[in-house]
Design a protein around this motif. Structure first.
Motif, PDB file in Angstrom:
ATOM      1  N   ILE A 121       1.122 -11.227   4.637  1.00 60.24           N
ATOM      2  CA  ILE A 121       0.798 -10.044   3.874  1.00 60.24           C
ATOM      3  C   ILE A 121       1.007  -9.045   3.456  1.00 60.24           C
ATOM      4  CG2 ILE A 121      -0.714  -9.930   2.679  1.00 60.24           C
ATOM      5  CD1 ILE A 121      -2.365 -12.064   3.122  1.00 60.24           C
ATOM      6  N   ALA A 122       0.869  -8.331   5.342  1.00 64.72           N
ATOM      7  CA  ALA A 122       1.414  -7.083   5.263  1.00 64.72           C
ATOM      8  C   ALA A 122       2.982  -6.999   5.704  1.00 64.72           C
ATOM      9  CB  ALA A 122       0.788  -7.075   6.672  1.00 64.72           C
TER      10      ALA A 122
ATOM     11  N   SER B 244       4.314  -4.650   2.377  1.00 64.37           N
ATOM     12  CA  SER B 244       5.381  -3.342   2.803  1.00 64.37           C
ATOM     13  C   SER B 244       6.487  -3.197   2.198  1.00 64.37           C
ATOM     14  CB  SER B 244       5.414  -2.818   4.066  1.00 64.37           C
ATOM     15  OG  SER B 244       5.917  -3.475   5.059  1.00 64.37           O
ATOM     16  N   ALA B 245       7.615  -3.667   1.844  1.00 63.32           N
ATOM     17  CA  ALA B 245       8.305  -4.323   1.485  1.00 63.32           C
ATOM     18  C   ALA B 245       8.159  -4.367  -0.011  1.00 63.32           C
ATOM     19  CB  ALA B 245       9.282  -5.727   2.248  1.00 63.32           C
ATOM     20  N   ALA B 246       7.056  -4.627  -0.652  1.00 62.62           N
ATOM     21  CA  ALA B 246       6.587  -4.448  -2.035  1.00 62.62           C
ATOM     22  C   ALA B 246       6.499  -3.075  -2.824  1.00 62.62           C
ATOM     23  CB  ALA B 246       6.372  -5.593  -2.441  1.00 62.62           C
TER      24      ALA B 246
ATOM     25  N   TRP C 113       6.960  -1.945  -6.232  1.00 62.22           N
ATOM     26  CA  TRP C 113       6.292  -3.462  -6.804  1.00 62.22           C
ATOM     27  C   TRP C 113       5.101  -3.374  -6.471  1.00 62.22           C
ATOM     28  CZ3 TRP C 113      10.176  -7.751  -4.976  1.00 62.22           C
ATOM     29  CH2 TRP C 113      11.486  -7.688  -5.154  1.00 62.22           C
ATOM     30  N   THR C 114       4.555  -4.311  -6.869  1.00 61.68           N
ATOM     31  CA  THR C 114       2.657  -4.806  -7.366  1.00 61.68           C
ATOM     32  C   THR C 114       2.866  -5.950  -6.281  1.00 61.68           C
ATOM     33  OG1 THR C 114       1.945  -3.390  -9.026  1.00 61.68           O
ATOM     34  CG2 THR C 114       0.718  -4.906  -8.413  1.00 61.68           C
ATOM     35  N   VAL C 115       2.010  -6.306  -6.162  1.00 61.19           N
ATOM     36  CA  VAL C 115       1.717  -7.559  -5.668  1.00 61.19           C
ATOM     37  C   VAL C 115       0.460  -8.641  -5.912  1.00 61.19           C
ATOM     38  CG1 VAL C 115       1.703  -9.259  -3.594  1.00 61.19           C
ATOM     39  CG2 VAL C 115       3.237  -6.970  -3.227  1.00 61.19           C
TER      40      VAL C 115
ATOM     41  N   GLU D 140       8.590  -9.590   4.610  1.00 64.23           N
ATOM     42  CA  GLU D 140       9.788  -8.897   3.847  1.00 64.23           C
ATOM     43  C   GLU D 140      11.248  -9.392   3.426  1.00 64.23           C
ATOM     44  OE1 GLU D 140       9.060  -5.175   7.631  1.00 64.23           O
ATOM     45  OE2 GLU D 140      10.359  -6.550   8.204  1.00 64.23           O
ATOM     46  N   LEU D 141      11.630 -10.606   4.296  1.00 66.79           N
ATOM     47  CA  LEU D 141      13.071 -10.923   4.206  1.00 66.79           C
ATOM     48  C   LEU D 141      12.597 -11.675   2.802  1.00 66.79           C
ATOM     49  CD1 LEU D 141      13.794 -12.198   7.507  1.00 66.79           C
ATOM     50  CD2 LEU D 141      14.961 -10.848   6.324  1.00 66.79           C
ATOM     51  N   ALA D 142      11.253 -12.492   2.502  1.00 69.17           N
ATOM     52  CA  ALA D 142      11.252 -13.173   1.213  1.00 69.17           C
ATOM     53  C   ALA D 142      11.163 -12.106   0.479  1.00 69.17           C
ATOM     54  CB  ALA D 142       9.756 -13.483   1.197  1.00 69.17           C
ATOM     55  N   VAL D 143      10.697 -10.980   0.287  1.00 63.46           N
ATOM     56  CA  VAL D 143      10.199 -10.228  -0.886  1.00 63.46           C
ATOM     57  C   VAL D 143      12.206 -10.138  -1.425  1.00 63.46           C
ATOM     58  CG1 VAL D 143      10.033  -7.812  -1.213  1.00 63.46           C
ATOM     59  CG2 VAL D 143       8.183  -8.969  -0.443  1.00 63.46           C
ATOM     60  N   ALA D 144      12.799  -9.424   0.099  1.00 63.50           N
ATOM     61  CA  ALA D 144      13.898  -8.976   0.119  1.00 63.50           C
ATOM     62  C   ALA D 144      14.961 -10.404  -0.505  1.00 63.50           C
ATOM     63  CB  ALA D 144      14.721  -9.065   1.466  1.00 63.50           C
TER      64      ALA D 144
END
Lengths: 319, 319
Positions: free
Chosen positions: B66-67, B71-73, B78-80, B280-284
Motif C-alpha cells: 500500500i505504501a 507514494s507512486a500515486a 493521484w488520489t487513492v 509502485e510498478l502497479a501504479v506505473a
DNA sequence: TTGTAGGCGTTATCAC
DNA sequence: GTGATAACGCCTACAA
C-alpha cells in the motif's frame, strides 16, 4: 435515440424496449462508455466519501484502526479515501487541505494541533483520534488510558514489584500515560522517583537505548512500562543483550495490544486499546457531524492483556 | 455579484478587486461554503483517482505494498481509494463493481479469476498483482519467485541439508513456489519426495498443524520451506512445542520478507519480495493503461534474506 | 416506449 | 473589474 433512452438502459430502469436496451448496452460496451462519476455525484449528491489520514501506514498500530473505519463506512455505503504523510508531520496541513477538496468529512490520527487542522480544512467536518478535543467543532475519539494503566499497576504490585520504571515518549500526542502511572503508583504508596522515567523517541530503536539508560539511572527496577509495544520490543532487545531474563529479572508491560506482542518471547503483557472500535466510533462521530449534530466525545477504554512478560521478580533482581 | 466573481475569489484568480474578494471570502466562511468536488470534476476532469483492492488490511503483507502504491500515486497527484473484502473472497466482484463507478483505474491483489474481474469492471483499466496475466487487457505486476527459491535451495544445500520439505498453500493464486522448489532441488540431484510436501491453509494455524503433519509423513527432514512468513510463524510454534531447536534440529525458510520475521527467535530466514516496489510498478502500469498504452507485464524479483533460522543441521537431526 | 426540457455547481470565454 | 452565457454529463419530471 436520446440521452434519456441511454440513461434508462444503463441504469436498468423499466420502461424500455428490451431490444433497444440490448442494442444500447452493446454499443456502450464497444465504445467503452462509462458514466461520469462527477456528473452522477452532481445530480445524486447522496454519495458520501470520507478521508482517513494517518501518520504511517507501516506502523502496526493502524491496520486494525483502518479496518474499523472501513467496516463502519461500508455499513453506511460510504467510500473511504486513505492518505498518509509517512511520518513527515510537517506535511499534514498540506495533505489535509488537498483532501478537504475531495471528501465530505475527515478522520485523522494526527500530530498537527487542532488550530492548524481547522485552518487547513476550513469548516469541513473533522474527527480527531487519540487525544482530547481542543477545537469545539471537531468530533473526538479519545483513549481512556486510566483503566489499563491502573490494572497494570495493580497487576505488578500484586506480583510483588516495588520498583517500577517507565519509558515515555513525550513527542506523542498523549501525555496521560505517564501521568496516570504516577498517580496510580502514588495512590498505592509507591511513588516513582524522577530518575525512574526516561524519555525517548517512539520507535524500536528508542526503546533499545532508553532501557539501557533507564537501568543505569535507576538501578534495581524490577518492572518497566513502555510507552507502546514497539518501544517495548526495543526494550526486549536491550534486556536480552544485557543478559536479563524476562520476566524474572525484569518485567515488561507494553501499550497498544499489538499482535506482534504475541510472537515475542516471552509474549508481551500489554495495555490493550480496541483499535477497531476506535475506527468505528470515528465513523459514527463523522456521521453525526455530517448530520449537523454535535456529538459528545467518544472514548474507548483500555484493559490489561496479561501475557508472559510479567511475573514475580526473582530473588536477586537486576541492577 | 455573479457566480463568476465568486469563483474568481475562491480560486484566487487575478482580475478581481481585493476588497470584493475579501468580502466574498468572508461570506463564504460564514456560510461554510465549500465548492462541490463533483461540479469541479465535471468541468476539469483531470483529476485521477485509482482504487486499490486487497484481501485483508490486517495481513502484514499489505502495508508495504500500500505504501508503494500511495507514494507512486502521490508523485502523480493521484488520489487513492482503498478497499478490502476482509478475506471474504466471494465479495470481490461486488466490490469491484461498486468501486468501478468511482475511480479511473483499479489495482487489485485478488482471488477472483481475471474473467470474473473483467465482467465486474466492464472495461475499466485494471492492474492485477501477484500472478501472471490471464486477461489481455489487464496490466500485471507479477513476482518472479525463481531467484529467491533458487537462492534458498543453494543456501540450504551449502549448509549440508539433504532432506528438504515444504508447507504449501494451494488456495493461493501462486502455484509456482512449489514447482520452482521441486525443479531447483531436482536439478541439484536431490528430488523432494511427494510426502515431504504438505498442503494447508494460508495462516499461522495452518502452519502449526502442517508442520506436525509434515514431520510425521516425512521423518528426517532437516529443513522446511514455508509458503510464507505467517505460515512459518505457525511452524515455529509447532517446532518449539515438539522440542525442536531452530535451526539445529530444523531449519526454516519463510517467504515474503515481512518484518515480523525479524522479531522471531531466532530471526526468520526468508525469501524476500519487494512489496513496496510492487505497488509502485502497479501504479506505473495503471498510468500506461490510462494513456491507452498496453504495457508489458512488470515483474519484481525475489532474493534470500538470510537470518538465523537456517544453519547446518546438527549431528543427530530430527525425526 | 421514447423524447424533450431543465437544472445540478463549477469554470472558460467573451462582452461589458 | 465584473457579469452574462454556455458547457461539462447526468438524472428527474413530464410530454409525446
Amino acid at each position: 435515440m436520446s440521452h434519456q433512452t441511454v440513461s434508462r438502459a444503463i441504469n436498468d430502469k423499466g420502461e424500455i424496449d428490451p431490444e433497444t436496451r440490448r442494442r444500447i448496452l452493446e454499443v456502450a460496451q464497444q465504445l467503452r462508455y462509462r458514466p461520469s462519476r462527477f456528473a452522477r455525484g452532481l445530480v445524486r449528491p447522496d454519495t458520501t466519501t470520507i478521508g482517513l489520514v494517518i501518520d504511517d501506514i507501516l506502523n502496526p498500530f493502524f491496520p486494525e484502526l483502518i479496518a474499523g473505519v472501513m467496516s463502519a463506512a461500508e455499513q453506511r455505503s460510504w467510500t473511504v479515501l486513505i492518505s498518509t504523510v509517512q511520518n513527515d508531520h510537517g506535511r499534514e496541513p498540506e495533505l489535509l487541505r488537498s483532501l478537504a477538496g475531495q471528501v465530505d468529512a475527515l478522520i485523522g490520527y494526527l500530530y498537527e494541533r487542532d488550530a492548524g487542522i481547522a485552518e487547513a480544512i476550513e469548516g469541513l467536518p473533522m474527527v480527531v483520534m487519540g487525544r482530547p478535543a481542543q477545537h469545539p467543532a471537531f468530533g473526538v475519539v479519545d483513549v481512556d488510558v486510566r483503566p489499563g494503566v491502573q490494572a497494570a499497576v495493580d497487576h505488578l504490585l500484586a506480583q510483588g514489584h516495588q520498583r517500577i520504571g517507565m519509558i515515555d515518549c513525550p513527542t506523542a500526542c498523549d501525555p496521560l500515560r505517564r501521568q496516570v502511572l504516577l498517580e496510580a503508583t502514588a495512590a498505592q504508596g509507591l511513588p516513582i522517583p524522577a530518575e525512574a522515567i526516561v524519555e525517548t523517541e517512539q520507535s524500536q530503536a528508542g526503546g533499545e537505548e532508553a532501557l539501557a539508560r533507564l537501568l543505569k539511572a535507576a538501578p534495581g527496577l524490577t518492572a518497566v512500562l513502555a510507552f507502546n509495544d514497539v518501544v517495548a520490543l526495543g526494550a526486549y532487545r536491550t534486556a536480552r543483550s544485557l543478559g536479563l531474563t524476562i520476566p524474572g529479572d525484569l518485567a515488561l508491560v507494553g501499550f497498544d495490544g499489538l499482535s506482534l506482542g504475541e510472537i515475542l518471547d516471552p509474549p508481551l503483557t500489554t495495555i490493550n486499546i480496541d483499535k477497531r472500535r476506535m475506527g468505528e466510533l470515528a465513523v459514527a462521530q463523522a456521521e453525526c457531524l455530517l448530520n449537523g449534530e454535535h456529538p459528545p466525545p467518544a472514548t474507548v477504554t483500555t484493559d490489561l492483556l496479561v501475557r508472559a512478560s510479567t511475573g514475580s521478580p526473582s530473588a536477586g533482581a537486576s541492577g
